[in-house]
Motif scaffolding. Structure first.
Motif, PDB file in Angstrom:
ATOM      1  N   ASP A 107     130.811 -48.645  23.631  1.00 22.54           N
ATOM      2  CA  ASP A 107     131.416 -47.829  24.647  1.00 22.54           C
ATOM      3  C   ASP A 107     132.076 -48.752  25.634  1.00 22.54           C
ATOM      4  N   ILE A 108     131.033 -49.625  26.223  1.00 22.08           N
ATOM      5  CA  ILE A 108     131.473 -50.758  27.221  1.00 22.08           C
ATOM      6  C   ILE A 108     131.160 -52.088  26.586  1.00 22.08           C
ATOM      7  N   SER A 109     132.139 -52.926  26.581  1.00 24.58           N
ATOM      8  CA  SER A 109     131.971 -54.303  26.222  1.00 24.58           C
ATOM      9  C   SER A 109     132.488 -55.194  27.202  1.00 24.58           C
ATOM     10  N   ILE A 110     131.570 -56.084  27.345  1.00 20.36           N
ATOM     11  CA  ILE A 110     131.410 -57.028  28.486  1.00 20.36           C
ATOM     12  C   ILE A 110     131.276 -58.439  27.692  1.00 20.36           C
ATOM     13  N   ALA A 111     132.518 -59.288  27.913  1.00 19.01           N
ATOM     14  CA  ALA A 111     132.425 -60.711  27.344  1.00 19.01           C
ATOM     15  C   ALA A 111     132.199 -61.639  28.486  1.00 19.01           C
ATOM     16  N   GLY A 112     131.511 -62.887  27.968  1.00 11.94           N
ATOM     17  CA  GLY A 112     131.480 -63.977  28.949  1.00 11.94           C
ATOM     18  C   GLY A 112     132.581 -64.611  28.406  1.00 11.94           C
TER      19      GLY A 112
ATOM     20  N   ASP B 294     116.315 -40.191  19.795  1.00 16.15           N
ATOM     21  CA  ASP B 294     114.910 -40.434  20.708  1.00 16.15           C
ATOM     22  C   ASP B 294     115.440 -39.781  22.197  1.00 16.15           C
ATOM     23  N   PRO B 295     114.524 -39.041  22.780  1.00 13.44           N
ATOM     24  CA  PRO B 295     115.055 -38.436  23.825  1.00 13.44           C
ATOM     25  C   PRO B 295     114.471 -39.278  25.113  1.00 13.44           C
ATOM     26  N   ASP B 296     113.763 -40.507  24.611  1.00 18.17           N
ATOM     27  CA  ASP B 296     113.540 -41.577  26.033  1.00 18.17           C
ATOM     28  C   ASP B 296     114.506 -42.539  26.121  1.00 18.17           C
ATOM     29  N   ILE B 297     115.669 -42.560  25.323  1.00 13.31           N
ATOM     30  CA  ILE B 297     116.503 -43.679  25.602  1.00 13.31           C
ATOM     31  C   ILE B 297     117.929 -42.917  26.210  1.00 13.31           C
ATOM     32  N   ASN B 298     118.470 -43.496  27.201  1.00 10.25           N
ATOM     33  CA  ASN B 298     119.566 -43.106  27.613  1.00 10.25           C
ATOM     34  C   ASN B 298     121.072 -43.989  27.846  1.00 10.25           C
ATOM     35  N   SER B 299     120.426 -45.222  27.588  1.00  8.72           N
ATOM     36  CA  SER B 299     121.507 -46.295  27.076  1.00  8.72           C
ATOM     37  C   SER B 299     121.053 -47.552  26.330  1.00  8.72           C
ATOM     38  N   VAL B 300     121.621 -48.301  25.980  1.00  4.26           N
ATOM     39  CA  VAL B 300     121.792 -49.253  25.116  1.00  4.26           C
ATOM     40  C   VAL B 300     122.388 -50.395  25.355  1.00  4.26           C
ATOM     41  N   ILE B 301     121.863 -51.770  25.479  1.00  2.00           N
ATOM     42  CA  ILE B 301     122.421 -53.083  25.690  1.00  2.00           C
ATOM     43  C   ILE B 301     122.296 -53.721  24.186  1.00  2.00           C
ATOM     44  N   VAL B 302     123.389 -54.226  23.834  1.00  2.00           N
ATOM     45  CA  VAL B 302     123.364 -54.970  22.474  1.00  2.00           C
ATOM     46  C   VAL B 302     123.726 -56.596  22.947  1.00  2.00           C
TER      47      VAL B 302
ATOM     48  N   ASN C  70     128.982 -41.842  16.289  1.00  2.00           N
ATOM     49  CA  ASN C  70     128.299 -40.507  16.414  1.00  2.00           C
ATOM     50  C   ASN C  70     127.194 -40.796  17.036  1.00  2.00           C
ATOM     51  N   CYS C  71     126.547 -42.152  17.475  1.00  2.00           N
ATOM     52  CA  CYS C  71     125.465 -42.014  18.355  1.00  2.00           C
ATOM     53  C   CYS C  71     125.862 -41.558  19.756  1.00  2.00           C
ATOM     54  N   ASN C  72     124.907 -40.617  20.367  1.00  2.00           N
ATOM     55  CA  ASN C  72     125.031 -39.910  21.470  1.00  2.00           C
ATOM     56  C   ASN C  72     124.952 -40.847  22.858  1.00  2.00           C
ATOM     57  N   LYS C  73     123.976 -41.965  22.469  1.00  2.00           N
ATOM     58  CA  LYS C  73     123.919 -42.720  23.652  1.00  2.00           C
ATOM     59  C   LYS C  73     124.888 -43.894  23.947  1.00  2.00           C
ATOM     60  N   PRO C  74     125.339 -43.993  25.314  1.00  2.35           N
ATOM     61  CA  PRO C  74     126.131 -45.114  25.931  1.00  2.35           C
ATOM     62  C   PRO C  74     125.717 -46.379  25.328  1.00  2.35           C
ATOM     63  N   ILE C  75     126.495 -47.126  24.431  1.00  2.00           N
ATOM     64  CA  ILE C  75     126.176 -48.640  24.171  1.00  2.00           C
ATOM     65  C   ILE C  75     127.116 -49.480  24.786  1.00  2.00           C
ATOM     66  N   ILE C  76     126.204 -50.632  25.309  1.00  2.00           N
ATOM     67  CA  ILE C  76     126.883 -51.784  26.012  1.00  2.00           C
ATOM     68  C   ILE C  76     126.768 -52.983  25.321  1.00  2.00           C
ATOM     69  N   SER C  77     127.847 -53.664  25.028  1.00  2.00           N
ATOM     70  CA  SER C  77     127.829 -55.153  24.387  1.00  2.00           C
ATOM     71  C   SER C  77     128.008 -55.978  25.331  1.00  2.00           C
ATOM     72  N   ALA C  78     126.918 -57.093  25.417  1.00  2.00           N
ATOM     73  CA  ALA C  78     127.111 -58.052  26.187  1.00  2.00           C
ATOM     74  C   ALA C  78     127.516 -59.379  25.282  1.00  2.00           C
ATOM     75  N   ILE C  79     128.637 -59.801  25.124  1.00  2.00           N
ATOM     76  CA  ILE C  79     129.304 -60.757  24.152  1.00  2.00           C
ATOM     77  C   ILE C  79     129.058 -62.081  24.672  1.00  2.00           C
ATOM     78  N   ASN C  80     128.010 -62.817  24.272  1.00  2.00           N
ATOM     79  CA  ASN C  80     127.731 -64.264  24.608  1.00  2.00           C
ATOM     80  C   ASN C  80     128.118 -65.037  23.351  1.00  2.00           C
ATOM     81  N   GLY C  81     129.044 -65.969  23.801  1.00  2.00           N
ATOM     82  CA  GLY C  81     129.424 -66.879  22.484  1.00  2.00           C
ATOM     83  C   GLY C  81     130.259 -66.581  21.577  1.00  2.00           C
ATOM     84  N   PRO C  82     130.253 -66.910  20.042  1.00  2.00           N
ATOM     85  CA  PRO C  82     131.052 -66.759  19.212  1.00  2.00           C
ATOM     86  C   PRO C  82     130.412 -65.010  18.761  1.00  2.00           C
ATOM     87  N   ALA C  83     131.257 -64.285  18.315  1.00  2.00           N
ATOM     88  CA  ALA C  83     131.144 -62.928  17.729  1.00  2.00           C
ATOM     89  C   ALA C  83     132.112 -62.694  16.534  1.00  2.00           C
TER      90      ALA C  83
END
Length: 290
Positions: free
Chosen positions: A148-153, A73-81, A123-136
């Motif tokens: 690519d960047i994992s951020i935990a509460g 998708d050319p319109d996505i440059n980053s992703v938050i999960v 293999n996904c070319n876009k940077p992925i950020i995870s915001a880990i809230n609670g149990p995972a």
């Protein structure tokens, strides 16, 4: 969040992917305005499901395949999960697991889905950020740790409970835990199934950082906006280069997931599921020919 797993498409975002259990949306109207001002192209993926939990694999294979669409998708440059409810993700569904036990067709299907999820994220070319809230836990933990960047509460609780269930630690356990932490720490947490708090996860290098829970989503958003507005070629080539560490560990990952699947043919997994349902310690066989 919008009903039926659908999200509204804003002018600066591509139209959303339509997932049964995954909602793509923007946190608030203020975030929408800010993203428009800063011309940032990002997606925010909310893992949702019953009571805010989501097991992903086996119920929603689009979570496995969507990374290919995001990549293209050319319109996505980053992703938050992040998690839509009180947890980032729960473990596997027991009914699904019981359906796999001794069922070679379901085991092969799940093995392929598990492999596809990991390799598609790598293999996904876009940077992925995870915001880990609670149990995972479970397959959702794959996304959390492979981001690519994992951020935990601070209230995050990371658990890989495969051996407690009676199967080998598969998913991303062998491919990335030793690389992020150390072989010693990986073996300790993966073999004992002990939970890792957000603060401990940062200390041992399992996540990029640990932040206050009420700041988690904002810090994730700030990070995603920064990446969405950076040099896309430089960021994507950097990600591609670094992920070659994971690609070269592909045979290790393949073997670990295959051994995990082999465990679903054993008696131990039956006892593991039963003990979970009965909320007691498992009584696994002590004699093993391995």
């Amino acid at each position: 969040a919008f009903p039926s797993g659908k999200a509204r498409a804003f002018g600066f975002l591509t139209k959303p992917l339509d997932f049964e259990k995954t909602i793509i949306t923007i946190t608030s109207a203020a975030d929408k305005s800010r993203l428009a001002r800063e011309n940032a192209s990002l997606k925010r993926l909310l893992l949702s499901g019953e009571s805010g939990y989501c097991g992903i694999i086996g119920k929603n294979t689009q979570m496995t395949d969507m990374w290919i669409d995001i990549d293209r998708d050319p319109d996505i440059n980053s992703v938050i999960v992040t998690g839509a409810g009180k947890a980032f993700s729960a473990g596997g569904d027991f009914s699904l697991i019981e359906n796999m036990i001794g069922n070679s067709h379901e085991i092969m299907k799940t093995w392929k889905e598990a492999k596809d999820l990991v390799y598609n994220i790598i293999n996904c070319n876009k940077p992925i950020i995870s915001a880990i809230n609670g149990p995972a836990a479970g397959a959702g933990l794959v996304v959390a740790i492979l981001a690519d960047i994992s951020i935990a509460g601070k209230k995050a609780k990371i658990v890989d409970g495969h051996p407690r269930l009676g199967v080998a630690a598969g998913d991303v356990a062998a491919i990335i835990w030793p690389l992020l932490t150390s072989m010693a720490k990986a073996k300790y947490y993966l073999m004992t199934c002990k939970p890792v708090s957000g603060e401990e996860a940062e200390r041992i290098g399992l996540v990029s950082m640990c932040v206050e829970d009420d700041e988690l989503q904002q810090i994730a958003l700030d990070t995603a906006v920064e990446l969405a507005n950076g040099s896309q070629s430089a960021i994507r080539w950097t990600k591609y280069s670094l992920n070659n560490w994971l690609r070269q560990a592909g045979p290790i990952f393949d073997a670990s997931t295959a051994l995990e699947m082999l465990g679903f043919m054993s008696e131990d997994v039956k006892e593991g599921v039963l003990s979970h349902r009965e909320k007691r310690a498992p009584n696994f066989r002590k004699d093993c020919p391995l």
